[in-house]
Design an enzyme around this catalytic site. Structure first.
Site, PDB file in Angstrom:
ATOM      1  N   ALA A  75       0.807  -1.224   0.000  1.00 50.45           N
ATOM      2  CA  ALA A  75       0.000   0.000   0.000  1.00 50.45           C
ATOM      3  C   ALA A  75       0.839   1.273   0.000  1.00 50.45           C
ATOM      4  CB  ALA A  75      -0.938   0.006   1.196  1.00 50.45           C
ATOM      5  N   ASP A  76       2.093   1.181   0.403  1.00 49.14           N
ATOM      6  CA  ASP A  76       2.935   2.381   0.484  1.00 49.14           C
ATOM      7  C   ASP A  76       4.350   2.065   0.012  1.00 49.14           C
ATOM      8  OD1 ASP A  76       3.707   4.983   0.994  1.00 49.14           O
ATOM      9  OD2 ASP A  76       4.002   4.677   3.145  1.00 49.14           O
ATOM     10  N   LEU A  77       4.460   1.670  -1.247  1.00 48.59           N
ATOM     11  CA  LEU A  77       5.766   1.347  -1.809  1.00 48.59           C
ATOM     12  C   LEU A  77       6.526   2.640  -2.087  1.00 48.59           C
ATOM     13  CD1 LEU A  77       7.576  -0.991  -2.714  1.00 48.59           C
ATOM     14  CD2 LEU A  77       6.648  -0.706  -5.022  1.00 48.59           C
TER      15      LEU A  77
END
Length: 238
Positions: free
Chosen positions: A168-170
């Site tokens: 979700a937060d690469l």
């Protein structure tokens, strides 16, 4: 993953973590009393590094779950409880356990803590610290990576995507590098999905934006658009 009831809620833990684990293990005060805090990482909030008493164990990373965005002004760390497996901590721990067992480059999961308060909950997670690793922003602020390394990073991300792993937060700070490996960390709100060019492409675009954002904050950061093309080459060849 095993589950135990506590006076405050539940603890999920992954063997070989001891079933003697308690809620206190998820507080920095517990580790401070044992003189076992080895460091911290400061972002919006502080993540703590601690050393379990057994000298055979690696350092652990202790992280509390905090909200972001506008809702943070209403509730800093309280979430609606809709079931234990749906809590952010247990969901992340379960995903890490599965990926770790399959040989993916992720930190070893240790335990998650969920404390109930009516229809809401607060949560924490403990994972094993990746020894000798630094995040990509720290790495690139010191020295550049080779073309081979950029391609290896692209290949690493491609393997996660092929497995259907949605991060979700690469971003550049959620990728660690050791001497010869890359690791993905912070799988909060991550999940397994059917592979799709749409979400995979959006994942890569998010990572590119993070590199560009870090470059505006540190113009000397060793990142160029040609480096990104090497990453994409490694991604495409995998």
């Amino acid at each position: 993953m095993q589950i135990k009831h506590t006076p405050l809620g539940h603890i999920a833990f992954c063997p070989p973590t001891s079933d003697a684990i308690t809620n206190e293990w998820f507080t920095v005060e517990h580790w401070q009393k044992l003189s076992a805090v080895t460091g911290s990482s400061k972002g919006r909030y502080t993540t703590w590094f601690v050393k379990p008493q057994s000298s055979e164990q690696s350092e652990w990373v202790l992280r509390h779950y905090y909200r972001g965005g506008l809702i943070e002004k209403i509730s800093k760390d309280s979430y609606l409880y809709t079931g234990l497996k749906r809590t952010r901590a247990v969901a992340e721990l379960a995903l890490l356990e599965q990926l770790y067992s399959e040989g993916f480059n992720v930190p070893r999961p240790v335990a998650a803590n969920v404390e109930r308060c009516g229809v809401h909950y607060r949560a924490d997670i403990i994972i094993e610290r990746v020894e000798g690793a630094q995040d990509l922003v720290a790495k690139l602020s010191q020295e550049p990576m080779s073309s081979t390394q950029w391609q290896d990073l692209g290949s690493c991300i491609a393997k996660f995507h092929q497995r259907g792993v949605y991060h979700a937060d690469l971003n550049a700070k959620n990728i660690l590098i050791t001497d010869n490996k890359f690791y993905l960390i912070d799988f909060d709100r991550g999940e397994l999905r059917q592979p799709s060019p749409k979400w995979q492409g959006a994942n890569l675009e998010r990572l590119l934006r993070s590199f560009r954002k870090e470059l505006t904050k540190l113009p000397s950061l060793a990142f160029t658009e040609s480096d990104w093309q090497e990453l994409i080459l490694g991604y495409s060849k995998t």
